[in-house]
Design a protein around this motif. Structure first.
Motif, PDB file in Angstrom:
ATOM      1  N   MET A 121      -2.103  21.853  -7.730  1.00  0.00           N
ATOM      2  CA  MET A 121      -0.846  21.114  -8.013  1.00  0.00           C
ATOM      3  C   MET A 121      -0.190  22.064  -8.883  1.00  0.00           C
ATOM      4  N   ASP A 122       1.196  22.455  -8.871  1.00  0.00           N
ATOM      5  CA  ASP A 122       1.983  23.433  -9.649  1.00  0.00           C
ATOM      6  C   ASP A 122       2.123  22.856 -11.018  1.00  0.00           C
ATOM      7  N   ALA A 123       1.813  23.525 -12.051  1.00  0.00           N
ATOM      8  CA  ALA A 123       1.851  23.226 -13.406  1.00  0.00           C
ATOM      9  C   ALA A 123       3.146  22.853 -13.725  1.00  0.00           C
ATOM     10  N   ASN A 124       4.011  23.242 -13.050  1.00  0.00           N
ATOM     11  CA  ASN A 124       5.551  23.051 -13.502  1.00  0.00           C
ATOM     12  C   ASN A 124       6.112  21.843 -12.971  1.00  0.00           C
ATOM     13  N   VAL A 125       5.578  21.379 -11.995  1.00  0.00           N
ATOM     14  CA  VAL A 125       5.848  20.134 -11.277  1.00  0.00           C
ATOM     15  C   VAL A 125       5.635  18.905 -11.971  1.00  0.00           C
ATOM     16  N   PRO A 126       6.721  18.061 -12.377  1.00  0.00           N
ATOM     17  CA  PRO A 126       6.354  16.843 -13.296  1.00  0.00           C
ATOM     18  C   PRO A 126       5.265  16.036 -12.801  1.00  0.00           C
ATOM     19  N   SER A 127       4.407  15.358 -13.596  1.00  0.00           N
ATOM     20  CA  SER A 127       3.348  14.596 -13.030  1.00  0.00           C
ATOM     21  C   SER A 127       3.031  13.412 -13.997  1.00  0.00           C
ATOM     22  N   GLU A 128       2.557  12.450 -13.765  1.00  0.00           N
ATOM     23  CA  GLU A 128       2.072  11.490 -14.558  1.00  0.00           C
ATOM     24  C   GLU A 128       0.817  10.684 -13.698  1.00  0.00           C
ATOM     25  N   THR A 129      -0.301  10.615 -14.510  1.00  0.00           N
ATOM     26  CA  THR A 129      -1.591   9.534 -14.334  1.00  0.00           C
ATOM     27  C   THR A 129      -1.272   8.267 -14.570  1.00  0.00           C
ATOM     28  N   LEU A 130      -1.350   7.457 -13.509  1.00  0.00           N
ATOM     29  CA  LEU A 130      -1.180   5.963 -13.907  1.00  0.00           C
ATOM     30  C   LEU A 130      -2.637   5.237 -13.808  1.00  0.00           C
ATOM     31  N   GLN A 131      -2.701   4.318 -14.919  1.00  0.00           N
ATOM     32  CA  GLN A 131      -3.905   3.658 -15.212  1.00  0.00           C
ATOM     33  C   GLN A 131      -3.713   2.207 -15.062  1.00  0.00           C
ATOM     34  N   HIS A 132      -3.832   1.681 -13.944  1.00  0.00           N
ATOM     35  CA  HIS A 132      -3.552   0.127 -13.729  1.00  0.00           C
ATOM     36  C   HIS A 132      -4.914  -0.583 -13.476  1.00  0.00           C
ATOM     37  N   GLN A 133      -6.104  -0.044 -13.700  1.00  0.00           N
ATOM     38  CA  GLN A 133      -7.296  -0.924 -13.413  1.00  0.00           C
ATOM     39  C   GLN A 133      -7.477  -2.241 -14.079  1.00  0.00           C
ATOM     40  N   SER A 134      -6.538  -2.490 -15.001  1.00  0.00           N
ATOM     41  CA  SER A 134      -6.779  -3.788 -15.639  1.00  0.00           C
ATOM     42  C   SER A 134      -5.963  -4.706 -14.847  1.00  0.00           C
ATOM     43  N   LYS A 135      -4.689  -4.159 -14.157  1.00  0.00           N
ATOM     44  CA  LYS A 135      -3.954  -5.153 -13.234  1.00  0.00           C
ATOM     45  C   LYS A 135      -4.720  -5.324 -12.000  1.00  0.00           C
ATOM     46  N   LEU A 136      -5.379  -4.267 -11.546  1.00  0.00           N
ATOM     47  CA  LEU A 136      -6.071  -4.373 -10.433  1.00  0.00           C
ATOM     48  C   LEU A 136      -7.324  -5.370 -10.322  1.00  0.00           C
ATOM     49  N   MET A 137      -8.066  -5.362 -11.695  1.00  0.00           N
ATOM     50  CA  MET A 137      -9.149  -6.244 -11.864  1.00  0.00           C
ATOM     51  C   MET A 137      -8.415  -7.839 -11.998  1.00  0.00           C
ATOM     52  N   GLU A 138      -7.297  -7.785 -12.398  1.00  0.00           N
ATOM     53  CA  GLU A 138      -6.798  -9.192 -12.726  1.00  0.00           C
ATOM     54  C   GLU A 138      -6.488  -9.718 -11.337  1.00  0.00           C
ATOM     55  N   THR A 139      -5.807  -8.939 -10.577  1.00  0.00           N
ATOM     56  CA  THR A 139      -5.521  -9.292  -9.197  1.00  0.00           C
ATOM     57  C   THR A 139      -6.752  -9.721  -8.178  1.00  0.00           C
ATOM     58  N   ILE A 140      -7.762  -9.017  -8.429  1.00  0.00           N
ATOM     59  CA  ILE A 140      -9.098  -9.290  -7.987  1.00  0.00           C
ATOM     60  C   ILE A 140      -9.590 -10.527  -8.218  1.00  0.00           C
ATOM     61  N   SER A 141      -9.630 -10.893  -9.630  1.00  0.00           N
ATOM     62  CA  SER A 141     -10.019 -11.893 -10.280  1.00  0.00           C
ATOM     63  C   SER A 141      -9.297 -13.115  -9.780  1.00  0.00           C
ATOM     64  N   LYS A 142      -8.345 -13.121  -9.473  1.00  0.00           N
ATOM     65  CA  LYS A 142      -7.570 -14.186  -9.195  1.00  0.00           C
ATOM     66  C   LYS A 142      -7.760 -14.700  -7.761  1.00  0.00           C
ATOM     67  N   LEU A 143      -8.853 -13.798  -6.777  1.00  0.00           N
ATOM     68  CA  LEU A 143      -9.174 -14.153  -5.502  1.00  0.00           C
ATOM     69  C   LEU A 143     -10.268 -15.145  -5.743  1.00  0.00           C
ATOM     70  N   PHE A 144     -11.166 -15.319  -6.720  1.00  0.00           N
ATOM     71  CA  PHE A 144     -12.294 -15.919  -6.919  1.00  0.00           C
ATOM     72  C   PHE A 144     -12.011 -17.474  -6.736  1.00  0.00           C
ATOM     73  N   ASN A 145     -13.034 -17.644  -5.574  1.00  0.00           N
ATOM     74  CA  ASN A 145     -12.719 -18.965  -5.196  1.00  0.00           C
ATOM     75  C   ASN A 145     -11.410 -19.830  -4.727  1.00  0.00           C
ATOM     76  N   ASN A 146     -10.745 -18.495  -4.049  1.00  0.00           N
ATOM     77  CA  ASN A 146      -9.463 -18.803  -3.637  1.00  0.00           C
ATOM     78  C   ASN A 146      -8.983 -18.616  -1.953  1.00  0.00           C
ATOM     79  N   ASN A 147      -8.665 -19.819  -1.372  1.00  0.00           N
ATOM     80  CA  ASN A 147      -8.538 -19.569   0.248  1.00  0.00           C
ATOM     81  C   ASN A 147      -7.691 -18.271   0.488  1.00  0.00           C
ATOM     82  N   GLN A 148      -6.816 -17.735  -0.533  1.00  0.00           N
ATOM     83  CA  GLN A 148      -6.305 -16.504   0.098  1.00  0.00           C
ATOM     84  C   GLN A 148      -7.215 -15.229   0.669  1.00  0.00           C
ATOM     85  N   LEU A 149      -6.937 -14.916   1.684  1.00  0.00           N
ATOM     86  CA  LEU A 149      -7.746 -13.955   2.314  1.00  0.00           C
ATOM     87  C   LEU A 149      -9.440 -14.138   2.245  1.00  0.00           C
TER      88      LEU A 149
END
Length: 435
Positions: free
Chosen positions: A1-29
């Motif tokens: 990746m070109d060092a001059n190109v603007p970039s940003e690393t996203l850290q959304h693991q907590s949001k992902l785990m929160e989403t998966i946690s809500k699936l526990f004992n849930n009819n959804q999917l």
């Protein structure tokens, strides 16, 4: 990746785990239903179960297990595990769980069965840390039995050490009556058991026998009756205090108890092996044989030697003990040549303990002396025995432990500036045939 190109690393693991946690004992999917012991029904997702457990992955592979093509998977678990199965599956969704002394063993069983490595390691570590739990919450006996069964050697050793050194705590726990006969038999034969006195141990045994009456003769034979204080034995034999069968057994042994505390050891030895277990002391914490030494103000204490004198009586033998202890080490100065600039003769951190007998009467008896030093640790505001060291004490001269508590380990035995040391004296007779 070109060092001059603007970039940003996203850290959304907590949001992902929160989403998966809500699936526990849930009819959804949800694509599978877990039915445990035909009692507990949970909605689940094959992907989540398979990612965390290769056992579930294998079970849910339709080619290996034809039943997995159904939407309902029937599981059979131990009844103790059933109560915690839901939180176990919830952990697979969220990675979060609260461990306590009640659920940790069932959760270890489940993590072992389904090969959930992180949870298995965490539950094992929790048990190792919490072997020293207060009596109401103590499960050292159950954990010891389980560790022996599946080969958790470190946990097994820590539990056995705690049970042996903290018997006064263990006998008050609900776990006590759950001891297997083989566990109790082995424990009762140990001389390194730390307990208040033989009567306390006998009463704990009576409690155990109320649920295991068929083992009465076998277990009662391991009690060291001559070690019982006669006045406590008299109370035990009060009418109605014990079940008839146990009272009869105790009556048969009571004559030797009274003889041992009235007659000389020379007389008793004519009919008894004085080196046998009945006449061998355990590590008794009663005031008859011991003294607690609370060393307060440790943090501000100088390098000084402290002294303690004990007077004990075992059968007809009276013994005086003199103990010196330097809890922080030694600093010895020589003022001979330079009054204002003394020479340092000795300066070390060795917590030396020395013991010398002041007197022993009658002195012509064929016996030996030993002192056991209990080192206490304060855990959850309660003191437990964390280490036991023993020292043979000669009739003349002194015995020494050069460094009772090494400096690197000393902090674990200090709480609120106090070090608790318990001095337990022992006298054991030799068999005339061995002399």
């Amino acid at each position: 990746m070109d060092a001059n190109v603007p970039s940003e690393t996203l850290q959304h693991q907590s949001k992902l785990m929160e989403t998966i946690s809500k699936l526990f004992n849930n009819n959804q999917l949800s694509d599978i239903n877990l039915m445990v012991n035909c009692k507990l029904a949970l909605k689940a997702h094959r992907f989540v179960l398979a990612v965390h457990s290769d056992v579930f992955k294998s079970m849910l592979d339709s080619e290996r297990w034809p039943d997995s093509v159904d939407h309902v998977v029937h599981l059979t678990e131990d009844e103790d595990c059933l109560a915690h199965f839901e939180e176990f599956v919830s952990y697979l969704y969220s990675g979060t769980i609260t461990l306590d002394t009640e659920n940790v063993l069932p959760l270890h069983v489940l993590s072992e069965k389904y090969n959930v490595q992180e949870l298995r390691e965490s539950t094992q570590s929790f048990m190792l840390v919490n072997v020293t739990s207060p009596s109401t919450y103590n499960h050292a006996i159950t954990w010891h039995k389980y560790a022996n069964l599946i080969g958790l050697r470190q946990l097994e050793e820590e539990c056995l050490k705690f049970i042996t050194w903290n018997t006064n705590t263990v006998i008050k726990s609900p776990d006590w009556t759950l001891l297997e006969p083989y566990q109790l038999s082995a424990l009762l034969q140990r001389s390194d058991m730390v307990v208040e006195d033989e009567v306390v141990l006998f009463q704990a045994l009576v409690s155990w026998l109320s649920l295991h009456p068929n083992y009465a003769e076998e277990m009662l034979a391991h009690i060291r009756y001559p070690m019982m204080p006669p006045e406590k034995l008299f109370d035990l034999l009060s009418p109605g205090s014990l079940p008839d069968s146990i009272a009869s057994y105790l009556c048969r042994e009571s004559l030797l108890v009274y003889q041992a505390h009235v007659l000389s050891m020379e007389t008793i030895s004519q009919r008894n092996n004085m080196a046998a277990n009945p006449f061998t002391m355990r590590i008794y914490t009663s005031e008859r044989f011991s003294q607690v030494w609370d060393i307060s103000g440790y943090k501000t204490m100088n390098k000084i030697a402290l002294s303690k004198c004990l007077s004990t009586r075992h059968f007809q033998l009276k013994t005086e003990w003199n103990v010196n202890y330097s809890p922080k080490g030694h600093q010895i100065l020589n003022y001979t040549h330079h009054i204002y600039l003394p020479e340092v003769v000795q300066d070390d951190d060795f917590s030396t303990l020395t013991v010398r007998l002041g007197s022993c009467e009658p002195a012509d008896m064929k016996h030996t002396h030993k002192i056991c030093i209990l080192l206490y640790q304060c855990i959850n505001s309660q003191w437990f025995v964390g280490d036991v060291q023993t020292l043979e004490v000669p009739h003349t001269g002194e015995a020494k432990i050069n460094d009772l508590i090494p400096l690197s380990k000393r902090d674990r035995y200090i709480s609120n500036g106090t070090m608790k040391v318990h001095l337990i004296t022992q006298t054991n007779w030799e068999n005339e045939e061995e002399i």
